[in-house]
Design a protein around this motif. Structure first.
Motif, PDB file in Angstrom:
ATOM      1  N   GLU A  97      49.044  19.562 -22.395  1.00  0.00           N
ATOM      2  CA  GLU A  97      49.696  19.040 -23.594  1.00  0.00           C
ATOM      3  C   GLU A  97      49.410  17.554 -23.814  1.00  0.00           C
ATOM      4  OE1 GLU A  97      51.318  20.671 -25.881  1.00  0.00           O
ATOM      5  OE2 GLU A  97      51.170  22.626 -24.866  1.00  0.00           O
ATOM      6  N   GLU A 106      59.957  12.697 -15.932  1.00  0.00           N
ATOM      7  CA  GLU A 106      59.279  13.151 -17.144  1.00  0.00           C
ATOM      8  C   GLU A 106      58.850  14.609 -17.026  1.00  0.00           C
ATOM      9  OE1 GLU A 106      57.250   8.852 -18.400  1.00  0.00           O
ATOM     10  OE2 GLU A 106      56.058  10.446 -17.443  1.00  0.00           O
ATOM     11  N   ARG A 108      60.474  16.930 -15.320  1.00  0.00           N
ATOM     12  CA  ARG A 108      61.667  17.758 -15.484  1.00  0.00           C
ATOM     13  C   ARG A 108      62.054  17.870 -16.959  1.00  0.00           C
ATOM     14  NH1 ARG A 108      63.275  15.132 -10.633  1.00  0.00           N
ATOM     15  NH2 ARG A 108      64.332  13.524 -11.849  1.00  0.00           N
ATOM     16  N   LYS A 109      61.978  16.773 -17.695  1.00  0.00           N
ATOM     17  CA  LYS A 109      62.300  16.821 -19.127  1.00  0.00           C
ATOM     18  C   LYS A 109      61.315  17.707 -19.887  1.00  0.00           C
ATOM     19  CE  LYS A 109      64.546  12.291 -19.388  1.00  0.00           C
ATOM     20  NZ  LYS A 109      64.511  10.937 -19.993  1.00  0.00           N
ATOM     21  N   PHE A 110      60.037  17.623 -19.512  1.00  0.00           N
ATOM     22  CA  PHE A 110      59.036  18.473 -20.167  1.00  0.00           C
ATOM     23  C   PHE A 110      59.303  19.942 -19.871  1.00  0.00           C
ATOM     24  CE2 PHE A 110      55.061  20.840 -19.708  1.00  0.00           C
ATOM     25  CZ  PHE A 110      54.559  20.754 -21.004  1.00  0.00           C
ATOM     26  N   ASP A 111      59.721  20.233 -18.638  1.00  0.00           N
ATOM     27  CA  ASP A 111      59.977  21.621 -18.264  1.00  0.00           C
ATOM     28  C   ASP A 111      61.217  22.163 -18.977  1.00  0.00           C
ATOM     29  OD1 ASP A 111      59.680  24.025 -16.931  1.00  0.00           O
ATOM     30  OD2 ASP A 111      60.870  23.388 -15.212  1.00  0.00           O
ATOM     31  N   GLN A 112      62.201  21.327 -19.209  1.00  0.00           N
ATOM     32  CA  GLN A 112      63.420  21.786 -19.875  1.00  0.00           C
ATOM     33  C   GLN A 112      63.200  22.069 -21.354  1.00  0.00           C
ATOM     34  OE1 GLN A 112      66.345  18.764 -19.097  1.00  0.00           O
ATOM     35  NE2 GLN A 112      66.550  19.293 -16.918  1.00  0.00           N
ATOM     36  N   LYS A 113      62.318  21.315 -22.001  1.00  0.00           N
ATOM     37  CA  LYS A 113      62.159  21.415 -23.447  1.00  0.00           C
ATOM     38  C   LYS A 113      61.026  22.347 -23.881  1.00  0.00           C
ATOM     39  CE  LYS A 113      63.914  16.742 -24.291  1.00  0.00           C
ATOM     40  NZ  LYS A 113      63.605  15.404 -24.874  1.00  0.00           N
ATOM     41  N   ARG A 114      60.170  22.753 -22.952  1.00  0.00           N
ATOM     42  CA  ARG A 114      59.026  23.556 -23.375  1.00  0.00           C
ATOM     43  C   ARG A 114      59.479  24.953 -23.776  1.00  0.00           C
ATOM     44  NH1 ARG A 114      56.775  26.950 -19.392  1.00  0.00           N
ATOM     45  NH2 ARG A 114      57.773  26.776 -17.347  1.00  0.00           N
ATOM     46  N   PRO A 115      58.949  25.509 -24.848  1.00  0.00           N
ATOM     47  CA  PRO A 115      59.374  26.832 -25.324  1.00  0.00           C
ATOM     48  C   PRO A 115      58.718  27.955 -24.513  1.00  0.00           C
ATOM     49  CG  PRO A 115      57.703  25.941 -26.780  1.00  0.00           C
ATOM     50  CD  PRO A 115      57.985  24.866 -25.760  1.00  0.00           C
ATOM     51  N   LYS A 117      59.752  29.482 -21.805  1.00  0.00           N
ATOM     52  CA  LYS A 117      59.795  29.370 -20.351  1.00  0.00           C
ATOM     53  C   LYS A 117      60.444  30.622 -19.757  1.00  0.00           C
ATOM     54  CE  LYS A 117      62.789  26.641 -18.507  1.00  0.00           C
ATOM     55  NZ  LYS A 117      63.504  25.443 -18.019  1.00  0.00           N
TER      56      LYS A 117
END
Length: 369
Positions: A97, A106, A108-115, A117
């Motif tokens: 990405e 960063e 962890r935030k990317f993993d939480q927001k990625r669609p 999952k």
């Protein structure tokens, strides 16, 4: 430790005061040395005791399943294709990405927001316990787990079979194996009974399941799933259509509604006694075979409690706390009456008096927390 601390348990097991009790590691060594077949024979031996006491019926069975948490963490899962752990997998997605060299925060935030999952058993596994499967528990959390299934005799409240399966195996796939195991345990216990009726929830309903049971002469009481559309029988045989309609008719009858209530009572209560009160909800072992060995012993102990309750009126040892005081008073009254009779007899015979044995004051019962 409990056997070493309790003199009553030592006396029951045949140990004297000076004999050392086995170490807890002996249970692990014994479990590793003995195969699963021996554990199944011990389980059948407990059912044979129930058969000897004329408690085992076995004609009407209630079946249900639950998940037990495995001794493996979700943080340790790796990819099946390349062996990457979760952090390495997410880091590759972030690089695709355009996020180069991200920090852990960063990432962890990317993993939480990625669609999109999700974690699939086809793509991930735990190397420490390959037999465990990713599953969603009843409380909504996701864990590595195993699936266990109980076949309960609704007339005696005894568990006839308690096999352990992979957590991703559906209920419709394991019902036949569980019923076959229950019938085999009845034969090993010396019972001539054959399973004639089975009650289960709507998760067990499928055309193949009810047809298989009908071929073996088992009447099913399995509710159908709610569907806005009607059934089409263009690709099904007449035997399958007849099996589904017969099951539907039985479920709507008075007998089917009564068995539905009994299934909810006996099957759910067996899980409460074994998994919640008995402490088997979380497995401390790894591997399908070892988990099945330990769980069979849990269920065998639960069946022993049912047999004791049917014969003596009490099941677990803690039940003695409610009736122990009354029993002690009855014994004390009996001793008092006996001593009074002996004293009167000595007075009549003019024998020398003997000082009575005065009862010692009761000590407070010690309760292990």
């Amino acid at each position: 430790w409990r056997c070493h601390d309790s003199r009553s348990l030592q006396s029951f097991l045949g140990y004297s005061i000076i004999d050392p009790t086995p170490d807890h590691s002996s249970l692990t060594v014994i479990r590793q040395r003995l195969p699963l077949v021996i554990h199944e024979q011990v389980f059948a031996k407990v059912l044979a005791i129930a058969q000897e006491k004329k408690l085992l019926k076995g004609k009407t069975t209630a079946v249900d399943s639950t998940l037990i948490e495995a001794e493996a963490a979700m943080k340790s899962i790796v990819r099946r294709d390349n062996g990457d752990d979760w952090k390495a997998y997410v880091r590759k997605l972030a690089a695709a990405e355009g996020l180069d060299n991200p920090t852990d925060e960063e990432l962890r935030k990317f993993d939480q927001k990625r669609p999109g999952k999700k974690v699939s058993n086809d793509d991930w596994f735990n190397p420490h316990d390959p037999d465990a499967r990713i599953a969603k528990m009843k409380d909504g959390t996701t864990h590595l787990a195993y699936k266990t299934e109980h076949a309960v005799d609704v007339e005696s409240d005894l568990i006839l079979a308690a096999p352990v399966y992979h957590a991703d195996e559906g209920d419709t796939q394991t019902l036949g194996a569980t019923l076959a195991t229950a019938q085999a345990n009845l034969m090993l216990a010396g019972s001539a009974a054959e399973i004639q009726e089975v009650a289960a929830d709507k998760g067990y309903h499928s055309t193949e399941t009810v047809t298989w049971c009908q071929r073996f002469g088992i009447r099913t009481y399995i509710p159908e799933r709610d569907s806005p559309h009607g059934r089409r029988w263009t690709d099904k045989s007449e035997e399958e259509q007849r099996a589904v309609y017969n099951n539907r008719r039985r479920v709507r009858g008075k007998r089917g509604k009564a068995l539905g209530r009994l299934r909810s009572e006996y099957a759910e209560r067996s899980f409460a006694h074994t998994c919640e009160t008995g402490g088997a909800r979380r497995s401390r072992l790894r591997g399908l075979i070892d988990v099945a060995k330990r769980y069979l012993m849990y269920v065998a102990g639960r069946n022993l409690g049912v047999i004791m309750r049917a014969i003596f009126g009490i099941g677990p040892p803690k039940s003695l706390q409610t009736g122990g005081e009354g029993s002690a008073c009855a014994v004390f009254r009996w001793l008092t009456d006996a001593w009074t009779a002996v004293r009167r007899m000595r007075e009549c015979l003019a024998l020398p008096a003997v000082s009575p044995i005065r009862p010692q004051p009761r000590r407070p019962l010690l309760c292990a927390a």
